[in-house]
Scaffold this motif. Structure first.
Motif, PDB file in Angstrom:
ATOM      1  N   ALA A  55       6.965 -10.033   0.847  1.00  0.00           N
ATOM      2  CA  ALA A  55       5.721  -9.505   1.164  1.00  0.00           C
ATOM      3  C   ALA A  55       4.793 -10.383   0.692  1.00  0.00           C
ATOM      4  CB  ALA A  55       5.679  -8.039   0.328  1.00  0.00           C
ATOM      5  N   MET A  56       4.887 -11.069  -0.586  1.00  0.00           N
ATOM      6  CA  MET A  56       3.897 -12.068  -1.012  1.00  0.00           C
ATOM      7  C   MET A  56       3.784 -13.466  -0.110  1.00  0.00           C
ATOM      8  SD  MET A  56       4.152 -11.623  -5.142  1.00  0.00           S
ATOM      9  CE  MET A  56       6.155 -12.008  -5.245  1.00  0.00           C
ATOM     10  N   LEU A  57       5.125 -13.953   0.198  1.00  0.00           N
ATOM     11  CA  LEU A  57       5.168 -14.949   1.067  1.00  0.00           C
ATOM     12  C   LEU A  57       4.512 -14.689   2.481  1.00  0.00           C
ATOM     13  CD1 LEU A  57       8.432 -16.435   0.496  1.00  0.00           C
ATOM     14  CD2 LEU A  57       6.319 -17.373   0.117  1.00  0.00           C
ATOM     15  N   THR A  58       4.673 -13.318   2.956  1.00  0.00           N
ATOM     16  CA  THR A  58       4.030 -12.857   4.183  1.00  0.00           C
ATOM     17  C   THR A  58       2.484 -12.972   4.275  1.00  0.00           C
ATOM     18  OG1 THR A  58       5.744 -11.764   4.830  1.00  0.00           O
ATOM     19  CG2 THR A  58       3.647 -11.248   5.851  1.00  0.00           C
ATOM     20  N   GLU A  59       1.965 -12.629   3.227  1.00  0.00           N
ATOM     21  CA  GLU A  59       0.508 -12.618   2.915  1.00  0.00           C
ATOM     22  C   GLU A  59      -0.076 -14.069   2.766  1.00  0.00           C
ATOM     23  OE1 GLU A  59      -3.300 -11.118   2.725  1.00  0.00           O
ATOM     24  OE2 GLU A  59      -1.418  -9.895   3.029  1.00  0.00           O
ATOM     25  N   VAL A  60       0.533 -14.708   2.287  1.00  0.00           N
ATOM     26  CA  VAL A  60       0.415 -16.222   2.020  1.00  0.00           C
ATOM     27  C   VAL A  60       0.175 -16.870   3.422  1.00  0.00           C
ATOM     28  CG1 VAL A  60       0.839 -18.463   1.218  1.00  0.00           C
ATOM     29  CG2 VAL A  60       1.009 -16.554  -0.180  1.00  0.00           C
ATOM     30  N   LEU A  61       1.386 -16.387   4.029  1.00  0.00           N
ATOM     31  CA  LEU A  61       1.414 -16.902   5.622  1.00  0.00           C
ATOM     32  C   LEU A  61       0.334 -16.617   6.603  1.00  0.00           C
ATOM     33  CD1 LEU A  61       5.321 -16.952   6.603  1.00  0.00           C
ATOM     34  CD2 LEU A  61       3.932 -19.115   6.423  1.00  0.00           C
ATOM     35  N   ASN A  62      -0.140 -15.399   6.288  1.00  0.00           N
ATOM     36  CA  ASN A  62      -1.215 -14.705   7.342  1.00  0.00           C
ATOM     37  C   ASN A  62      -2.488 -15.356   6.876  1.00  0.00           C
ATOM     38  OD1 ASN A  62      -1.757 -12.737   9.118  1.00  0.00           O
ATOM     39  ND2 ASN A  62      -2.232 -11.470   7.547  1.00  0.00           N
ATOM     40  N   GLN A  63      -2.645 -15.787   5.561  1.00  0.00           N
ATOM     41  CA  GLN A  63      -3.920 -16.528   5.265  1.00  0.00           C
ATOM     42  C   GLN A  63      -4.241 -17.830   5.293  1.00  0.00           C
ATOM     43  OE1 GLN A  63      -6.192 -14.449   4.188  1.00  0.00           O
ATOM     44  NE2 GLN A  63      -5.316 -12.609   4.397  1.00  0.00           N
ATOM     45  N   THR A  64      -2.972 -18.403   5.901  1.00  0.00           N
ATOM     46  CA  THR A  64      -3.015 -20.040   5.743  1.00  0.00           C
ATOM     47  C   THR A  64      -2.485 -20.584   6.895  1.00  0.00           C
ATOM     48  OG1 THR A  64      -0.708 -20.158   4.539  1.00  0.00           O
ATOM     49  CG2 THR A  64      -3.027 -20.261   3.223  1.00  0.00           C
ATOM     50  N   LEU A  65      -1.114 -20.513   7.193  1.00  0.00           N
ATOM     51  CA  LEU A  65      -0.612 -21.130   8.219  1.00  0.00           C
ATOM     52  C   LEU A  65      -0.518 -20.451   9.607  1.00  0.00           C
ATOM     53  CD1 LEU A  65       2.598 -22.547   6.355  1.00  0.00           C
ATOM     54  CD2 LEU A  65       0.415 -23.949   6.950  1.00  0.00           C
ATOM     55  N   MET A  66      -0.037 -18.998   9.557  1.00  0.00           N
ATOM     56  CA  MET A  66       0.165 -18.263  11.135  1.00  0.00           C
ATOM     57  C   MET A  66       0.120 -16.969  10.837  1.00  0.00           C
ATOM     58  SD  MET A  66       4.348 -19.088  11.060  1.00  0.00           S
ATOM     59  CE  MET A  66       4.554 -17.986  12.583  1.00  0.00           C
ATOM     60  N   PRO A  67      -0.137 -16.184  11.912  1.00  0.00           N
ATOM     61  CA  PRO A  67      -0.140 -14.760  11.734  1.00  0.00           C
ATOM     62  C   PRO A  67       1.353 -14.156  11.197  1.00  0.00           C
ATOM     63  CG  PRO A  67      -0.355 -15.075  13.878  1.00  0.00           C
ATOM     64  CD  PRO A  67      -0.395 -16.409  13.060  1.00  0.00           C
ATOM     65  N   ALA A  68       1.298 -13.168  10.275  1.00  0.00           N
ATOM     66  CA  ALA A  68       2.574 -12.582  10.035  1.00  0.00           C
ATOM     67  C   ALA A  68       2.275 -11.221   9.640  1.00  0.00           C
ATOM     68  CB  ALA A  68       3.292 -13.301   8.813  1.00  0.00           C
ATOM     69  N   SER A  69       3.027 -10.367   9.932  1.00  0.00           N
ATOM     70  CA  SER A  69       2.790  -8.841   9.626  1.00  0.00           C
ATOM     71  C   SER A  69       4.351  -8.099   9.092  1.00  0.00           C
ATOM     72  CB  SER A  69       2.311  -8.154  10.966  1.00  0.00           C
ATOM     73  OG  SER A  69       2.163  -6.740  10.875  1.00  0.00           O
ATOM     74  N   LEU A  70       4.180  -7.347   7.998  1.00  0.00           N
ATOM     75  CA  LEU A  70       5.437  -6.738   7.576  1.00  0.00           C
ATOM     76  C   LEU A  70       5.029  -5.229   7.836  1.00  0.00           C
ATOM     77  CD1 LEU A  70       7.887  -6.906   5.640  1.00  0.00           C
ATOM     78  CD2 LEU A  70       6.303  -6.503   3.615  1.00  0.00           C
ATOM     79  N   SER A  71       5.868  -4.767   8.898  1.00  0.00           N
ATOM     80  CA  SER A  71       5.970  -3.314   9.281  1.00  0.00           C
ATOM     81  C   SER A  71       6.904  -2.466   8.367  1.00  0.00           C
ATOM     82  CB  SER A  71       6.070  -3.340  10.855  1.00  0.00           C
ATOM     83  OG  SER A  71       7.514  -3.667  10.990  1.00  0.00           O
ATOM     84  N   PRO A  72       6.713  -1.380   8.469  1.00  0.00           N
ATOM     85  CA  PRO A  72       7.509  -0.346   7.893  1.00  0.00           C
ATOM     86  C   PRO A  72       8.874  -0.403   8.384  1.00  0.00           C
ATOM     87  CG  PRO A  72       5.356   0.890   8.297  1.00  0.00           C
ATOM     88  CD  PRO A  72       5.591  -0.366   8.906  1.00  0.00           C
ATOM     89  N   ALA A  73       9.162  -0.763   9.675  1.00  0.00           N
ATOM     90  CA  ALA A  73      10.488  -0.778  10.181  1.00  0.00           C
ATOM     91  C   ALA A  73      11.239  -1.983   9.662  1.00  0.00           C
ATOM     92  CB  ALA A  73      10.159  -0.902  11.824  1.00  0.00           C
ATOM     93  N   ILE A  74      10.569  -3.131   9.356  1.00  0.00           N
ATOM     94  CA  ILE A  74      11.130  -4.123   8.877  1.00  0.00           C
ATOM     95  C   ILE A  74      11.602  -3.819   7.533  1.00  0.00           C
ATOM     96  CG2 ILE A  74      10.898  -6.694   7.924  1.00  0.00           C
ATOM     97  CD1 ILE A  74       8.692  -7.032  10.400  1.00  0.00           C
TER      98      ILE A  74
END
Length: 412
Positions: free
Chosen positions: A358-377
């Motif tokens: 979840a922390m890596l996803t937020e970093v990715l989303n803010q810097t390199l590329m869009p990323a989204s952690l959904s409830p299903a995942i």
């Protein structure tokens, strides 16, 4: 009732065993943590890219059909599309008469041009000649000023509605509305600024870098002599539910307009958002499968580590198993005890891995590329963690459950 009691007791014993060997349990979970982080990061990146892709093409409209010379997704040889006759404004007028009262028909033409205001220049801006119906067939509306009106088109006004990136790049902090700027060598007046749409994804159009001018003016200044320039026609269906029937109707009308015989193939293409989504899903499906296969190796290695440590655990507690069997414990109870132990190790690894992902996803989303952690995942990640634990721990647990109580009591 008996089964519930066995499960509860097995869970307590499993947790107590892990608490007694915290370091070993933590190191064993490390492989699962790495695997879960890798798998979740792959899934969140794919999920985020899919959301961005949909947003990037949002203005295409799910209830809009586009008639063009070429398909958006070209699969055949280029020559079969290159030799097609271009769509003309006369055909647009004819199609609009045939669909009058049932659909909105909007023509457009476009090319890249440099734009200039004082000393500021932006190259390769997309200039689109269109009509006032553009806001009906798309989801874009002006943020400031107004959009094109019918009289702008009728009187070939040199007015323009610009994207937010053009507004910022040319005018900075100044309000662009009412100011003159140049498209190529021609002077235009800004009458509106479109809402910010966000950058392009996967080569999609950058709506913030577009400039809308009356299609009549476009033909006058950029060349449309005799109506020979190629036109794209957007047709908004009466209802999203009637898209399939409406598509056949549009094809039929276009064939009549072009005088095609029943045996002749269409010399135009029908495009819509679904074709883009299907192509994207096909490509991303392969990419995600390959990514999950590669990252799944980490989970496999983690599972092997869990299996190995569970064999050690069974061996160390052989005498304990003998004592439990001697006082009446069933094979099922022993089996569940070690299965729960393996599942709890992996579940712990899954939760820690999920937190890191979840922390890596937020970093990715803010810097390199869009990323989204959904409830299903999240749910899938936790279920996979438990499943890996059950599968990895089954063989050691079964081996412990089958031990002969006499032989187990003799073990040193």
């Amino acid at each position: 009732m008996k089964l519930t009691l066995d499960i509860s007791e097995s869970f307590k014993i499993a947790v107590a065993a892990l608490q007694a060997n915290k370091a070993r349990g933590g190191l064993t979970a490390l492989g699962i943590i790495i695997g879960i982080v890798a798998v979740i990061t792959t899934m969140t990146a794919a999920n985020g890219l899919q959301i961005s892709f949909r947003e990037s093409f949002a203005s295409v409209g799910s209830d809009v059909i586009y008639v063009s010379q070429r398909p958006w997704i070209q699969t055949g040889p280029n020559f079969q599309y290159r030799n097609r006759p271009p769509l003309t404004m006369n055909e647009v007028d004819d199609l609009e008469r045939r669909l009058l009262g049932r659909a909105v028909v909007n023509p457009s033409m476009g090319q890249n041009q440099a734009v200039k205001y004082q000393t500021r220049i932006i190259d390769n801006s997309r200039v689109i000649g269109t009509t006032d119906k553009q806001v009906i067939v798309s989801n874009m509306v002006p943020d400031r000023g107004r959009f094109l009106m019918p009289f702008d088109v009728e009187y070939k006004k040199k007015v323009a509605v610009i994207g937010s990136e053009i507004a910022e790049g040319l005018f900075g902090d100044f309000d662009p509305v009412g100011r003159d700027f140049k498209i190529g060598m021609y002077k235009f007046t800004v009458i509106g600024v479109m809402e910010e749409q966000g950058g392009s994804v996967f080569g999609g159009p950058n709506y913030d870098r577009q400039i809308f001018i009356p299609i009549s003016t476009y033909g006058k200044v950029f060349g449309n002599s005799g109506g020979r320039s190629n036109v794209d026609i957007a047709i908004k269906a009466p209802s999203p539910d009637a898209m399939e029937d409406f598509e056949y109707e549009v094809i039929g009308e276009m064939r009549k307009i072009r005088g095609l015989k029943p045996i002749e193939k269409d010399d135009f293409s029908i495009n819509k958002l679904d074709s883009l989504l299907d192509a994207y899903n096909s490509i991303m499906g392969v990419v995600v499968l390959v990514g999950l296969a590669i990252t799944g190796i980490s989970l496999f290695v983690g599972g092997v580590g869990v299996m190995n440590i569970m064999f050690v655990s069974v061996t160390e507690r052989t005498k304990e198993i003998g004592i439990r069997k001697a006082i009446g414990a069933r094979r099922r109870s022993i089996l569940m005890q070690f299965l729960f132990e393996a599942a709890v190790i992996c579940l712990f690894g899954g939760i820690v891995g999920l937190t890191i992902a979840a922390m890596l996803t937020e970093v990715l989303n803010q810097t390199l590329m869009p990323a989204s952690l959904s409830p299903a995942i999240i749910i899938i990640a936790l279920l996979v963690s438990v499943l890996v634990g059950v599968i990895s721990g089954f063989v050691p647990a079964y081996r412990g459950a089958k031990l002969d109580p006499i032989e187990a009591l003799r073990y040193e």
